[in-house]
Enzyme design. Structure first.
Site, PDB file in Angstrom:
ATOM      1  N   ASN A 109       0.848  -1.187   0.000  1.00  0.00           N
ATOM      2  CA  ASN A 109       0.000   0.000   0.000  1.00  0.00           C
ATOM      3  C   ASN A 109       0.887   1.242   0.000  1.00  0.00           C
ATOM      4  O   ASN A 109       2.008   1.218   0.507  1.00  0.00           O
ATOM      5  CB  ASN A 109      -0.871  -0.010   1.275  1.00  0.00           C
ATOM      6  CG  ASN A 109      -1.748   1.224   1.380  1.00  0.00           C
ATOM      7  OD1 ASN A 109      -2.469   1.575   0.444  1.00  0.00           O
ATOM      8  ND2 ASN A 109      -1.684   1.906   2.510  1.00  0.00           N
ATOM      9  N   HIS A 111       0.964   5.138   1.433  1.00  0.00           N
ATOM     10  CA  HIS A 111       0.319   6.045   2.379  1.00  0.00           C
ATOM     11  C   HIS A 111       0.986   7.416   2.256  1.00  0.00           C
ATOM     12  O   HIS A 111       2.217   7.512   2.258  1.00  0.00           O
ATOM     13  CB  HIS A 111       0.444   5.507   3.807  1.00  0.00           C
ATOM     14  CG  HIS A 111      -0.244   6.383   4.804  1.00  0.00           C
ATOM     15  ND1 HIS A 111      -1.622   6.442   4.883  1.00  0.00           N
ATOM     16  CD2 HIS A 111       0.242   7.258   5.717  1.00  0.00           C
ATOM     17  CE1 HIS A 111      -1.944   7.330   5.812  1.00  0.00           C
ATOM     18  NE2 HIS A 111      -0.840   7.832   6.338  1.00  0.00           N
ATOM     19  N   ASP A 152      -2.385   0.561   7.950  1.00  0.00           N
ATOM     20  CA  ASP A 152      -1.059   1.197   7.770  1.00  0.00           C
ATOM     21  C   ASP A 152      -0.005   0.593   8.709  1.00  0.00           C
ATOM     22  O   ASP A 152       0.989   1.257   9.042  1.00  0.00           O
ATOM     23  CB  ASP A 152      -1.125   2.724   7.995  1.00  0.00           C
ATOM     24  CG  ASP A 152      -2.080   3.421   7.036  1.00  0.00           C
ATOM     25  OD1 ASP A 152      -2.190   2.969   5.894  1.00  0.00           O
ATOM     26  OD2 ASP A 152      -2.705   4.416   7.435  1.00  0.00           O
ATOM     27  N   GLU A 182       4.997  10.090  -3.959  1.00  0.00           N
ATOM     28  CA  GLU A 182       4.184   8.903  -4.261  1.00  0.00           C
ATOM     29  C   GLU A 182       4.406   8.323  -5.657  1.00  0.00           C
ATOM     30  O   GLU A 182       4.609   7.117  -5.813  1.00  0.00           O
ATOM     31  CB  GLU A 182       2.700   9.233  -4.101  1.00  0.00           C
ATOM     32  CG  GLU A 182       2.314   9.552  -2.676  1.00  0.00           C
ATOM     33  CD  GLU A 182       0.817   9.748  -2.525  1.00  0.00           C
ATOM     34  OE1 GLU A 182       0.040   8.944  -3.036  1.00  0.00           O
ATOM     35  OE2 GLU A 182       0.421  10.742  -1.894  1.00  0.00           O
TER      36      GLU A 182
HETATM   37  C1  GRF Z   1      -2.956   8.804  -2.497  1.00  0.00           C
HETATM   38  O1  GRF Z   1      -2.615   9.957  -1.796  1.00  0.00           O
HETATM   39  C2  GRF Z   1      -2.478   7.595  -1.750  1.00  0.00           C
HETATM   40  O2  GRF Z   1      -1.293   7.787  -1.079  1.00  0.00           O
HETATM   41  C3  GRF Z   1      -3.592   7.371  -0.788  1.00  0.00           C
HETATM   42  O3  GRF Z   1      -4.768   7.712  -1.496  1.00  0.00           O
HETATM   43  C4  GRF Z   1      -4.467   8.630  -2.533  1.00  0.00           C
HETATM   44  C5  GRF Z   1      -4.953   8.042  -3.823  1.00  0.00           C
HETATM   45  O4  GRF Z   1      -4.848   8.927  -4.895  1.00  0.00           O
HETATM   46  N1  GRF Z   1      -3.550   6.053  -0.224  1.00  0.00           N
HETATM   47  P1  GRF Z   1      -4.975   8.433  -6.375  1.00  0.00           P
HETATM   48  O5  GRF Z   1      -6.329   7.762  -6.536  1.00  0.00           O
HETATM   49  O6  GRF Z   1      -3.845   7.490  -6.684  1.00  0.00           O
HETATM   50  O7  GRF Z   1      -4.896   9.669  -7.229  1.00  0.00           O
END
Ligand code: GRF
Length: 209
Positions: A109, A111, A152, A182
């Site tokens: 996942n 986060h 988490d 990310e």
């Molecule tokens: C991201 O910020 C991720 O870290 C969190 O949810 C959000 C999802 O955004 N778990 P997306 O759908 O990938 O644009």
């Protein structure tokens, strides 16, 4: 050996897009995105899957009598598509114990904070960034971790820090964490696990006596 990946989403799917882009640029090692599961119908993430010819489905909790049936359907889909690695990217539904058991250390996942800060129950979407700003931290970031039974709570795989700027709002901070951490970290972690998966299949080397 190919690593067949399922990406589980609930919304816009920008992290899914980062994975698709990395895959197209041949940066996912043996990885191939073989399935997208959305917890809701009509999400933009499903559109992204369609645009890229990736099989997809909406698996809505409300379509099932209970959580058990929902989790069974998820496991059935993952098995039917011969999925090796599951990536939850903004997936707002809990992964059931049967799926966790079948995919031990094969579910990851992303986060949008530096775990163990600003994580756990209630810390999703803009709530995470609002909490970071309210606390006054000067650095936040993103974490890729294994998924276990705790929200988490699984072992950390990769983390990247991002500066908090004085005029940040939850929205600007969310965007910067996505852009600077990310979208880079998730494909990197997936490539790492695909590389490991490839080696799992190799016969053990017999050393000469
Ligand atoms: C991201 O910020 C991720 O870290 C969190 O949810 C959000 C999802 O955004 N778990 P997306 O759908 O990938 O644009």
């Amino acid at each position: 050996m190919i690593t067949r990946i399922a990406v589980l989403v609930s919304g816009g799917g920008t992290n899914l897009q980062a994975l698709i882009d990395a895959w197209k640029a041949e940066k996912l090692e043996t990885g191939e995105i073989a399935l997208v599961i959305s917890s809701k119908k009509g999400t933009y993430a499903l559109q992204r899957a369609a645009d890229n010819g990736i099989p997809s489905m909406a698996l809505e909790r409300k379509a099932f009598h209970n959580m058990d049936d929902f989790h069974d359907a998820m496991l059935e889909a993952l098995t039917r598509y011969r999925i090796d690695l599951v990536v939850t990217a903004g997936f707002l539904t809990i992964i059931g114990p049967k799926v966790l058991a079948a995919y031990e250390k094969k579910i990851i996942n992303i986060h949008p904070a530096l775990i163990p800060s600003f994580c756990g129950k209630g810390f999703y979407g803009l709530h995470v960034h609002k909490a970071a700003l309210d606390y006054g931290v000067k650095v936040t970031g993103a974490t890729v971790h294994y998924v276990n039974g705790e929200i988490d709570g699984g072992e950390i795989i990769l983390q990247k820090a991002v500066d908090v700027l004085p005029d940040d709002t939850p929205e600007t901070l969310q965007r910067r964490v996505m852009e600077e951490a990310e979208w880079e970290l998730l494909p990197m972690a997936v490539a790492l696990l695909c590389r490991e998966n490839k080696h799992e299949d190799e016969p053990l080397q017999v050393l000469p006596e």
